[in-house]
Design a protein around this motif. Structure first.
Motif, PDB file in Angstrom:
ATOM      1  N   PRO A  23       0.831  -1.210   0.000  1.00 48.45           N
ATOM      2  CA  PRO A  23       0.000   0.000   0.000  1.00 48.45           C
ATOM      3  C   PRO A  23       0.862   1.256   0.000  1.00 48.45           C
ATOM      4  N   PRO A  24       0.433   2.319  -0.700  1.00 45.13           N
ATOM      5  CA  PRO A  24       1.268   3.514  -0.806  1.00 45.13           C
ATOM      6  C   PRO A  24       1.313   4.352   0.466  1.00 45.13           C
ATOM      7  N   SER A  25       0.446   4.073   1.437  1.00 45.12           N
ATOM      8  CA  SER A  25       0.455   4.865   2.668  1.00 45.12           C
ATOM      9  C   SER A  25       0.351   3.946   3.874  1.00 45.12           C
ATOM     10  N   TYR A  26       0.872   4.422   4.996  1.00 45.67           N
ATOM     11  CA  TYR A  26       0.812   3.643   6.224  1.00 45.67           C
ATOM     12  C   TYR A  26       0.912   4.589   7.406  1.00 45.67           C
ATOM     13  N   GLY A  27       0.628   4.062   8.595  1.00 45.18           N
ATOM     14  CA  GLY A  27       0.730   4.851   9.820  1.00 45.18           C
ATOM     15  C   GLY A  27      -0.417   5.831   9.958  1.00 45.18           C
ATOM     16  N   GLY A  28      -0.249   6.761  10.879  1.00 49.14           N
ATOM     17  CA  GLY A  28      -1.273   7.760  11.128  1.00 49.14           C
ATOM     18  C   GLY A  28      -2.225   7.330  12.222  1.00 49.14           C
ATOM     19  N   GLN A  29      -2.845   8.288  12.854  1.00 46.15           N
ATOM     20  CA  GLN A  29      -3.841   8.008  13.885  1.00 46.15           C
ATOM     21  C   GLN A  29      -4.841   9.142  13.931  1.00 46.15           C
ATOM     22  N   VAL A  30      -5.970   8.861  14.537  1.00 50.19           N
ATOM     23  CA  VAL A  30      -7.045   9.841  14.632  1.00 50.19           C
ATOM     24  C   VAL A  30      -6.741  10.814  15.774  1.00 50.19           C
ATOM     25  N   GLY A  61      -6.258   7.033  19.034  1.00 53.17           N
ATOM     26  CA  GLY A  61      -5.766   5.866  18.319  1.00 53.17           C
ATOM     27  C   GLY A  61      -5.009   4.952  19.257  1.00 53.17           C
ATOM     28  N   THR A  62      -4.288   4.009  18.697  1.00 59.84           N
ATOM     29  CA  THR A  62      -3.578   3.031  19.515  1.00 59.84           C
ATOM     30  C   THR A  62      -2.263   3.577  20.064  1.00 59.84           C
ATOM     31  N   LEU A  63      -1.786   4.687  19.502  1.00 62.39           N
ATOM     32  CA  LEU A  63      -0.551   5.297  19.981  1.00 62.39           C
ATOM     33  C   LEU A  63      -0.861   6.531  20.810  1.00 62.39           C
ATOM     34  N   GLY A  64       0.080   6.958  21.587  1.00 64.29           N
ATOM     35  CA  GLY A  64      -0.052   8.226  22.291  1.00 64.29           C
ATOM     36  C   GLY A  64      -0.694   8.147  23.651  1.00 64.29           C
ATOM     37  N   VAL A 123     -12.244  10.832  10.136  1.00 63.98           N
ATOM     38  CA  VAL A 123     -11.154  11.595   9.522  1.00 63.98           C
ATOM     39  C   VAL A 123     -11.532  11.946   8.086  1.00 63.98           C
ATOM     40  N   PRO A 124     -10.912  12.968   7.516  1.00 61.63           N
ATOM     41  CA  PRO A 124     -11.206  13.312   6.116  1.00 61.63           C
ATOM     42  C   PRO A 124     -10.720  12.224   5.162  1.00 61.63           C
ATOM     43  N   GLU A 125     -11.332  12.164   4.001  1.00 63.45           N
ATOM     44  CA  GLU A 125     -10.907  11.195   3.003  1.00 63.45           C
ATOM     45  C   GLU A 125      -9.594  11.602   2.346  1.00 63.45           C
ATOM     46  N   TYR A 126      -9.326  12.905   2.311  1.00 69.62           N
ATOM     47  CA  TYR A 126      -8.152  13.402   1.603  1.00 69.62           C
ATOM     48  C   TYR A 126      -7.484  14.510   2.401  1.00 69.62           C
ATOM     49  N   THR A 127      -6.202  14.706   2.126  1.00 71.00           N
ATOM     50  CA  THR A 127      -5.505  15.918   2.553  1.00 71.00           C
ATOM     51  C   THR A 127      -5.094  16.662   1.284  1.00 71.00           C
ATOM     52  N   PRO A 128      -4.887  17.975   1.371  1.00 69.38           N
ATOM     53  CA  PRO A 128      -4.548  18.726   0.152  1.00 69.38           C
ATOM     54  C   PRO A 128      -3.195  18.301  -0.400  1.00 69.38           C
ATOM     55  N   GLY A 129      -3.084  18.255  -1.723  1.00 70.94           N
ATOM     56  CA  GLY A 129      -1.842  17.834  -2.352  1.00 70.94           C
ATOM     57  C   GLY A 129      -0.939  19.012  -2.668  1.00 70.94           C
ATOM     58  N   LEU A 130       0.339  18.787  -2.658  1.00 76.37           N
ATOM     59  CA  LEU A 130       1.301  19.832  -2.997  1.00 76.37           C
ATOM     60  C   LEU A 130       1.280  20.158  -4.488  1.00 76.37           C
ATOM     61  N   PRO A 142      -7.010   3.561  11.326  1.00 81.70           N
ATOM     62  CA  PRO A 142      -6.491   2.723  12.406  1.00 81.70           C
ATOM     63  C   PRO A 142      -7.479   2.650  13.565  1.00 81.70           C
ATOM     64  N   PRO A 143      -7.320   1.654  14.445  1.00 84.25           N
ATOM     65  CA  PRO A 143      -8.203   1.553  15.611  1.00 84.25           C
ATOM     66  C   PRO A 143      -8.094   2.789  16.495  1.00 84.25           C
ATOM     67  N   VAL A 144      -9.195   3.172  17.088  1.00 83.42           N
ATOM     68  CA  VAL A 144      -9.226   4.323  17.981  1.00 83.42           C
ATOM     69  C   VAL A 144      -9.454   3.830  19.402  1.00 83.42           C
ATOM     70  N   THR A 145      -8.548   4.177  20.295  1.00 85.47           N
ATOM     71  CA  THR A 145      -8.715   3.878  21.713  1.00 85.47           C
ATOM     72  C   THR A 145      -8.844   5.199  22.447  1.00 85.47           C
ATOM     73  N   PRO A 146     -10.063   5.637  22.753  1.00 84.58           N
ATOM     74  CA  PRO A 146     -10.228   6.944  23.407  1.00 84.58           C
ATOM     75  C   PRO A 146      -9.595   6.968  24.794  1.00 84.58           C
TER      76      PRO A 146
END
Length: 355
Positions: A17-24, A78-81, A110-117, A129-133
């Motif tokens: 996949p072209p993208s990975y990581g990230g959290q809400v 998310g699962t981190l932080g 979360v939004p479907e997209y972020t603005p492109g450069l 990703p999973p969200v752990t409040p």
């Protein structure tokens, strides 16, 4: 050749996949019957340059016009932080704990997209990703109070950036629409030095700091895409090394022909066999092919040495095809170089057949 074959798996590795990581990350749920006169949001994205986590700090300036109130708040992390999640009411530390079974509100989406450069939107957290409040209970006294939250967050990495990867981040503002009152938002975003960035909404950039002041919510989220700078040396090294490869190939043809002619003249008084001539011709072809292999390796990899560490994009088949191309050119040049030298030698001094 063996070295190039060993390097090929690295060139084909990033084809998932072209993208990975990230959290809400989002505004909290549960602020009711209390006015938020202003929110100060600080996003420190400078640690991303060292492949570390972004730092998020939100300060909510509260105005409680009635008696003290108890708020049950949920923060999306998310699962981190969760380990470095900290909350203060004024100077008092407020304890919190993960709430994995808490129902997740739809306005944390979360939004479907972020603005492109390049003005083309970039898909964001296609598989969220999973969200752990994190849950906490805080008692808000009357009058003005400050509630401060601080935590680390993982940005998303998008490999389609060329020649350096993209980093994406979004902070969901939508939950603030359900608050009793919202007096405005002050945002400060710290960027790694000289990084490019595209944001929604728009911010004022001064140096490597983005700022924005909003009297109302500027949208459902703050979304941004970043990319490490390329630097002045990248393109000179890229095109210079490619030009050197082409020059080495042409120079090899000329040098091989002259070498064969010179060898033939030196052997004018001798009677070399065709087998002997093929041996020195093959030696030149192998040397020429190996030299092209080394220069080709530099042409493929040396431009990446000019980019910031850990920010090189290797996604796709381009590098793999380049390695195959250099291997093919090297093998072809071994054969061609041998023929050129043999023909040139034979034209200068006719060779006898071997006994």
């Amino acid at each position: 050749m063996i070295v190039v074959v060993m390097l090929m798996p690295a060139a084909w590795a990033n084809l998932g996949p072209p993208s990975y990581g990230g959290q809400v990350t989002a505004e909290p749920i549960g602020i009711e019957d209390i006015e938020i006169t202003r929110e100060t949001l600080t996003l420190d994205l400078r640690p991303i340059a060292q492949k570390d986590l972004a730092q998020v700090e939100a300060v909510y300036h509260l105005q409680n016009e009635g008696d003290e109130k108890q708020l049950d708040l949920l923060f999306a992390l998310g699962t981190l932080g969760t380990e470095n999640f900290q909350v203060w009411l004024n100077d008092q530390v407020i304890t919190s704990q993960p709430a994995p079974n808490a129902p997740l509100p739809p306005n944390w989406a979360v939004p479907e997209y972020t603005p492109g450069l390049d003005n083309q939107p970039l898909d964001y957290l296609r598989h969220s990703p999973p969200v752990t409040p994190m849950a906490l209970t805080v008692t808000i006294p009357p009058r003005k109070q400050d509630l401060k939250v601080r935590y680390a967050a993982q940005t998303a990495t998008h490999l389609l950036g060329k020649p350096t990867i993209y980093h994406q981040f979004a902070y969901v503002l939508a939950p603030a629409k359900a608050w009793s009152a919202f007096g405005g938002l002050d945002v400060t975003i710290y960027l790694p030095p000289k990084w490019q960035v595209a944001t929604t909404p728009e911010f004022t950039r001064k140096g490597d700091v983005l700022t924005g002041q909003f009297t109302e919510l500027p949208g459902d989220e703050i979304a941004l895409t970043m990319q490490a700078p390329i630097g002045w040396a990248y393109y000179p090294v890229k095109y210079g090394s490619q030009g050197l490869l082409g020059l080495a190939w042409l120079a090899g043809l000329v040098f091989g022909w002259r070498l064969g002619r010179k060898k033939g003249k030196q052997l004018a008084t001798q009677k070399p066999t065709r087998l002997q001539a093929w041996s020195w011709s093959l030696g030149f072809g192998v040397a020429w092919g190996m030299a092209l292999l080394g220069i080709g390796w530099l042409a493929i990899y040396s431009p990446n040495w000019m980019l910031p560490a850990g920010q090189v994009s290797r996604y796709g088949y381009g590098q793999g095809f380049a390695i195959i191309g250099v291997m093919g050119l090297s093998l072809f040049s071994v054969v061609l170089g041998s023929i050129v030298v043999w023909v040139a030698t034979n034209r200068s001094r006719p060779l006898k057949a071997s006994n």
